[in-house]
Design an enzyme around this catalytic site. Structure first.
Site, PDB file in Angstrom:
ATOM      1  CG  HIS A 247      39.227 -25.043   9.999  1.00 65.65           C
ATOM      2  ND1 HIS A 247      38.746 -23.706  10.366  1.00 65.65           N
ATOM      3  CD2 HIS A 247      40.013 -25.521  10.956  1.00 65.65           C
ATOM      4  CE1 HIS A 247      39.300 -23.555  11.515  1.00 65.65           C
ATOM      5  NE2 HIS A 247      39.958 -24.367  11.774  1.00 65.65           N
ATOM      6  CD  GLU A 248      41.578 -28.787  11.421  1.00 66.08           C
ATOM      7  OE1 GLU A 248      42.751 -28.371  11.570  1.00 66.08           O
ATOM      8  OE2 GLU A 248      40.629 -28.513  12.151  1.00 66.08           O
TER       9      GLU A 248
ATOM     10  CD  GLU B  95      41.692 -22.561  15.038  1.00 65.06           C
ATOM     11  OE1 GLU B  95      40.375 -23.138  14.562  1.00 65.06           O
ATOM     12  OE2 GLU B  95      42.629 -23.064  15.039  1.00 65.06           O
TER      13      GLU B  95
ATOM     14  CG  HIS C 277      44.951 -24.423  10.801  1.00 67.43           C
ATOM     15  ND1 HIS C 277      44.956 -23.090  11.490  1.00 67.43           N
ATOM     16  CD2 HIS C 277      43.628 -24.955  11.276  1.00 67.43           C
ATOM     17  CE1 HIS C 277      43.733 -22.779  12.126  1.00 67.43           C
ATOM     18  NE2 HIS C 277      43.021 -23.938  12.194  1.00 67.43           N
TER      19      HIS C 277
END
Length: 240
Positions: A105-106, A168, A109
């Site tokens: 997930h990070e 997100e 980003h």
């Protein structure tokens, strides 16, 4: 001249902050390098994930000094490498497959340049706020302009919150794409939600309930866990 001087000074300061945002995050959040045990656990997971991304180098891993289970990516990528920080509480709470999805997930980003985008937006809002404060100190007419400017600035703040929430969701979807699985991320969210719920049930100072104002709901940066889990379940259903 005072306004021009204020704008130039603000621009120079914010440019320096932008270029060194990664270092500032490390300093402000008290990030530390991983110890040997943490490095042996997280680094192989991160390297395996980075090999599946278009990133030329892996972000630096840090341990953030926060007493909550959390992880975040930072750095503009323009000077120095990007970074990913996790907390000890998160490491204690999650299993390796859940940590893999959180790290993915990070990375989402970083790949999408979300960290750079949000740094730019945050600097713009900070500069706007600094300008209104400077105008308020110049005179009565400028004070009226500062008040109007601050009221107008509330709209882009709400827009920023909306953009952040969309990013997100996108990072959650990228995690599912990168790892090829959804359930570990859902499990991670459920564990984090249970942790926060448990903390909320503990006795607190009654005045803490007054700290959040009703309009603050418009400015939250992350969607609630329930909405994110629903999105992941829908994504899983569509993949079948």
């Amino acid at each position: 001249p005072a306004v021009v001087s204020l704008l130039l000074t603000t621009f120079m300061i914010q440019t320096v902050i932008f270029l060194n945002s990664g270092r500032l995050v490390v300093w402000l959040t008290g990030c530390e390098k991983l110890d040997a045990q943490q490095d042996a656990r997280l680094l192989p997971i991160l390297q395996r994930l980075v090999e599946r991304t278009p990133l030329s180098r892996a972000p630096t891993l840090y341990i953030a000094k926060m007493d909550v289970p959390n992880a975040f990516a930072f750095g503009t990528g323009l000077t120095g490498s990007s970074g990913v920080a996790v907390t000890k509480e998160l490491l204690d709470l999650l299993e390796d497959d859940e940590l893999e999805c959180v790290l993915a997930h990070e990375l989402g980003h970083i790949v999408s340049r979300d960290t750079a985008l949000m740094t730019v937006i945050a600097i713009m809002l900070a500069a706007l706020h600094r300008l209104t404060r400077g105008l308020a100190n110049i005179g009565r007419l400028a004070l009226v302009g500062a008040i109007v400017l601050e009221l107008v600035a509330y709209v882009p703040r709400v827009v920023v919150a909306g953009i952040t929430q969309l990013r997100e969701y996108a990072a959650d979807a990228y995690s599912a794409y990168l790892t090829g699985q959804v359930r570990p991320l859902i499990s991670a969210f459920e564990k984090m939600q249970a942790w926060y719920t448990n903390q909320a049930d503990k006795p607190r100072n009654p005045m803490e309930a007054l700290r959040r104002r009703p309009m603050d709901e418009l400015l939250i940066s992350h969607p609630d866990m329930h909405s994110r889990i629903e999105m992941l379940l829908q994504l899983e259903e569509e993949e079948r």
